[in-house]
Design a protein around this motif. Structure first.
Motif, mmCIF file in Angstrom:
data_model
loop_
_atom_site.group_PDB
_atom_site.id
_atom_site.type_symbol
_atom_site.label_atom_id
_atom_site.label_comp_id
_atom_site.label_asym_id
_atom_site.label_seq_id
_atom_site.Cartn_x
_atom_site.Cartn_y
_atom_site.Cartn_z
ATOM 1 N N ALA A 128 0.760 -1.097 0.210
ATOM 2 C CA ALA A 128 0.075 -0.039 -0.188
ATOM 3 C C ALA A 128 0.790 1.442 0.131
ATOM 4 N N PRO A 129 0.569 2.416 -0.689
ATOM 5 C CA PRO A 129 1.237 3.667 -0.628
ATOM 6 C C PRO A 129 1.457 3.947 0.578
ATOM 7 N N PHE A 155 0.752 -2.789 22.992
ATOM 8 C CA PHE A 155 1.305 -3.344 21.871
ATOM 9 C C PHE A 155 0.514 -3.071 20.526
ATOM 10 N N GLN A 156 -0.750 -3.650 20.705
ATOM 11 C CA GLN A 156 -1.533 -3.688 19.463
ATOM 12 C C GLN A 156 -2.039 -2.031 19.208
ATOM 13 N N GLN A 157 -2.172 -1.345 19.822
ATOM 14 C CA GLN A 157 -2.364 0.084 19.642
ATOM 15 C C GLN A 157 -1.234 0.808 18.831
ATOM 16 N N TRP A 158 0.075 0.464 19.780
ATOM 17 C CA TRP A 158 1.069 1.018 18.806
ATOM 18 C C TRP A 158 1.217 0.265 17.237
ATOM 19 N N LEU A 159 1.089 -0.727 17.161
ATOM 20 C CA LEU A 159 1.139 -1.135 15.704
ATOM 21 C C LEU A 159 -0.013 -0.705 14.884
ATOM 22 N N GLY A 164 -0.671 1.462 8.412
ATOM 23 C CA GLY A 164 -2.089 1.965 8.004
ATOM 24 C C GLY A 164 -2.705 0.609 7.679
ATOM 25 N N VAL A 165 -2.022 -0.368 6.967
ATOM 26 C CA VAL A 165 -2.670 -1.807 6.902
ATOM 27 C C VAL A 165 -3.274 -2.518 7.954
ATOM 28 N N ASN A 173 -8.429 -0.357 17.692
ATOM 29 C CA ASN A 173 -7.211 0.022 18.496
ATOM 30 C C ASN A 173 -6.520 1.186 17.980
ATOM 31 N N ALA A 174 -6.963 1.618 16.750
ATOM 32 C CA ALA A 174 -6.494 2.860 16.027
ATOM 33 C C ALA A 174 -7.218 3.395 15.445
ATOM 34 N N MET A 175 -8.366 4.152 15.913
ATOM 35 C CA MET A 175 -9.064 5.131 15.072
ATOM 36 C C MET A 175 -8.454 6.059 14.225
ATOM 37 N N ARG A 176 -8.799 6.448 12.915
ATOM 38 C CA ARG A 176 -8.434 7.257 12.307
ATOM 39 C C ARG A 176 -7.719 8.696 12.883
ATOM 40 N N ASP A 177 -8.877 9.268 13.703
ATOM 41 C CA ASP A 177 -8.286 10.428 14.346
ATOM 42 C C ASP A 177 -7.423 10.448 15.389
#
Length: 221
Positions: A128-129, A155-159, A164-165, A173-177
């Motif tokens: 992915a770009p 750990f999962q939040q960090w990754l 992005g993928v 664990n990682a909402m875009r905002d």
């Protein structure tokens, strides 16, 4: 939190436990692991063992005179395989922890640590770009407790926040905002102190002393 406890001062244990958790996490997100790189390494290792065992049995059963030509061939073949094995580990595999894909998105993750430094380094390549390998790092105390227990969520939040993928596959664990904030968190004072203690513990456990300590001791003398 992980049930097993490790020494927070053992860098190899910290890395191996984190590597295992990374693979389990990726598989839990539905990424199909590609074991081709690892399978080739294992196949070369097994073939080398078979050659060595066959040469030993032939020599034991038939004697040196009858097998010396084939023994020389076997030694040469073993040396070639060993050379290829070393090349594969250091230049192809290069610390590979996970390689796989999901919904057309492929990802390859390699890890490493530096001596006497309790920091986890990852090199991540995706289709992915942007496709250039991305390097991220974080201190082990981000997901290990002071007494050596692994905590999965940070750990999962960090990754998920850094890649992005992975974040697309694990939005909870990682909402875009929130990604920018999670990808570069400010380390609390207590965690920073723990990181320093672990670094000192690793150095002491390996018999390493910094120049600063040596200088102070020499002055006392």
């Amino acid at each position: 939190m992980a049930e097993s406890k490790i020494s927070p001062y053992n860098l190899a244990d910290l890395k191996n436990t984190t590597d295992d958790a990374l693979g389990n996490y990726m598989r839990s997100l539905g990424f199909q692991q590609n074991n081709k790189t690892t399978d080739i390494k294992l196949a070369v290792g097994y073939v080398g063992c078979i050659i060595a065992a066959a040469a030993f049995v032939a020599d034991y059963k038939l004697g040196w005179e009858a097998t010396k030509t084939w023994t020389a061939v076997a030694v040469f073949a073993y040396m070639m395989l060993n050379g290829f094995y070393s090349y594969w580990v250091y230049f192809v595999e290069k610390g590979l922890v996970f390689e796989g894909s999901k919904s057309g998105n492929s990802v390859s993750i390699s890890s490493k640590t530096n001596k006497h430094e309790p920091t986890y380094y990852l090199t991540i390549t995706t289709n992915a770009p942007p496709t250039d390998p991305r390097k991220i790092q974080a201190p082990f105390p981000t997901w290990f407790t002071a007494d050596g227990f692994f905590v999965a969520q940070p750990f999962q939040q960090w990754l998920a926040s850094s890649v992005g993928v992975i974040g697309d596959a694990d939005a909870k664990n990682a909402m875009r905002d929130q990604r920018d904030e999670l990808a570069s968190p400010k380390m609390p004072a207590a965690e920073a102190s723990m990181l320093e203690d672990i670094g000192n513990g690793i150095a002491e456990s390996t018999g390493f002393e910094g120049k600063g300590k040596s200088g102070k001791r020499s002055k006392r003398k």
